[in-house]
Design an enzyme around this catalytic site. Sequence first.
Site, PDB file in Angstrom:
ATOM      1  N   CYS A   2     -12.133  15.295  21.554  1.00  0.00           N
ATOM      2  CA  CYS A   2     -13.554  15.260  21.895  1.00  0.00           C
ATOM      3  C   CYS A   2     -13.872  16.130  23.112  1.00  0.00           C
ATOM      4  CB  CYS A   2     -14.020  13.822  22.124  1.00  0.00           C
ATOM      5  SG  CYS A   2     -13.048  12.873  23.315  1.00  0.00           S
ATOM      6  N   ALA A  45       2.740  11.855  11.937  1.00  0.00           N
ATOM      7  CA  ALA A  45       2.485  12.844  10.888  1.00  0.00           C
ATOM      8  C   ALA A  45       2.951  12.329   9.534  1.00  0.00           C
ATOM      9  CB  ALA A  45       3.171  14.162  11.224  1.00  0.00           C
ATOM     10  N   CYS A  53      -7.803   9.248  24.261  1.00  0.00           N
ATOM     11  CA  CYS A  53      -6.973  10.351  24.747  1.00  0.00           C
ATOM     12  C   CYS A  53      -7.805  11.458  25.375  1.00  0.00           C
ATOM     13  CB  CYS A  53      -6.132  10.910  23.608  1.00  0.00           C
ATOM     14  SG  CYS A  53      -7.084  11.620  22.238  1.00  0.00           S
ATOM     15  N   LYS A  99      -0.307   1.095  27.156  1.00  0.00           N
ATOM     16  CA  LYS A  99      -0.595   1.917  25.984  1.00  0.00           C
ATOM     17  C   LYS A  99      -1.143   1.100  24.814  1.00  0.00           C
ATOM     18  CE  LYS A  99       0.677   6.022  27.420  1.00  0.00           C
ATOM     19  NZ  LYS A  99       1.653   6.783  26.659  1.00  0.00           N
ATOM     20  N   TYR A 152     -26.387  12.938  36.001  1.00  0.00           N
ATOM     21  CA  TYR A 152     -27.411  13.924  35.661  1.00  0.00           C
ATOM     22  C   TYR A 152     -28.589  13.809  36.637  1.00  0.00           C
ATOM     23  CZ  TYR A 152     -24.439  14.641  31.655  1.00  0.00           C
ATOM     24  OH  TYR A 152     -23.357  14.921  30.868  1.00  0.00           O
TER      25      TYR A 152
END
Length: 630
Positions: free
Chosen positions: A351, A395, A347, A431, A175
């Site tokens: 976000c 899931a 990942c 991982k 920035y």
Amino acid sequence: MSVEALFRPGRIGSLELKNRVVKSPQTTALSNQDGTVTQRLVDHYKRLAEGGVGLVMVEYSYVDDDASKSIQAQVGIARREHVPGLGWLVDEVHAAGAKIGIQLEHCGRQKFLGTAPIKSASDVSWDYVEAQYGERPVPMTEAEIAGVVAAFADAAERAHLARFDLVEVHAGHGYLLTNFLSPHTNKRTDRYGGSFENRARLTLEVAGAIRARVPRDFPLSFRVSVTDYEADGIPVEETVELARRLEAAGVDVIHASGGHHALMEYEVSPWFMPRAPHRRGWERIKAAVSVPVIGSGSLVSPEVAGEIVASGSADFVSLGRAMLADPDWTRKAAAGRLLDIVPCIRCNDGCLHRGLNAGRSTGCAVNPSMGAEYRYPVEPAPAPRRAAVVGGGPAGLRAAAVLADRGHAVTLFEPGPLGGTLRAATRSSRKGDLAALRDHLVHQVETRKVTVVAERADAAALTGYDIIMVATGGTGRPLPGTRHARDVGDPSEVVSPVVVAGGGMTGADTALWLADAGHRVTLVEAGPAPLGNGEVFTDAAALPGLLAEAGVTVVTGTEITGADGAGARTADGRTIPAATVLAATGYDAAPDLAEAARATGAEVVVLGGARRPGRVMDALHDAFFAARNA
């Protein structure tokens, strides 16, 4: 255990903190478009405070209405009209038991909005912004620089009026202040360019102006990048000297991170990057100053964060994405409930990729309630039912745990080890973050009243249930004569040379894993480049380089149609020699079991990859909302 070090009280200037854990400032885009505070923003930070963190740092807030606003729905602190909402936010966080700070920012050349004017030290552009919007930075005049210094001081005074406990200046991550500090972006020839003394001038003027404006007992923090990781960028040695000068200017704490947006893998490190990548840099700063140092960047787990504090590497640790994943990170770590922490898998999907980058608010792949805190409680079902979950992947595991929390009698059918596709996805030692998610999800089922049946469910086994959730994942698209890449459990199961057909995430991941194990691997992609079909941007940007480093040969523009004894056959009649050909050409939904389940008369819900192929985020969100509503 080193985790205990996180829960010692600490001090930043006059501010006493109950522990050493800081919620890192992290953009959410939960404000109104004019920068005013919303209920969603208040709920987000209140929920973080309830999780036991010592200091909640509110995301970067723009300091003027000229060129400092960076992104959609950013918090503002540029006008007195912003103060009432900020005061509301402060009061809610205090009532929840935490201290609160706010970060001040001028975006400089990193203006995601892409609107003119974009102001920086020089006209050196960030190609991401220029490619999308055609705008280049305009070098600031000295009068404009003076105006920015005054804007930071004004904003700090507003933070004090709103009764924040601390104010922080963003002097890192590419920035505005970093645009002046870095030779990569500062090509000026006046007194704000050239030597380190000149490039540091603006940052030190901001520190001096703020310290002159607010009371001395109002703590002032500066967040710095230990380096921007550019070859011609900020050397660590200069950041160390800057920290010394900031301390002399009255700064109470140095918040040390690293990188900038043009090298995102250093700023928001993905799964393939090491944890705590900026550690050496902040340790050099800590050795040079007497004020506390906050270490930041991919700390993720309590074990990593606790060791940093216990060893004296840093005085405090700040975590961003880890607390989006689980706002109770601190409370669970303090209680020793490490497997109950919902782990950040780094990942960058919910976000960033499908969040801020898509023009939305921040979300989280593993926490469907992020940004919608308190809106989706898991409550007891009015009438408990017999529920069957078929499939022990992400899931199925999430659905079974939520159904059990609702009070349903849950049976989970899974013929293999629990974890499903996460077991294939975590074959590689790279991982570790995803492996932590696998272990967490399995633990949530094992510690609840869920009956696990180690067999493949059929219509007969599913008879008698009121609700059946099918979470069997997608089926790999077959290629004649090949084995699917996901079905390989150990590198010893294949023989070199290996051809992997399909350059998506499964193919690239498999190729990298096998190359790491010593195999000669060729990755073949029908399109113009691997990872070109909507994969997460940090994966798409960095994995080609990782593949090259590992020695993987990448062939593009070539379709594999099958395999024979000679190797992989291409659509144009060629053969690529190979002893093993693995298919990674995508997945299809698997509706067959769902149709058989409906014949039992039960309510049937199809989840995750069995409904529509996707990523971890899709599976977990799908399962959470379906089970919550069951």
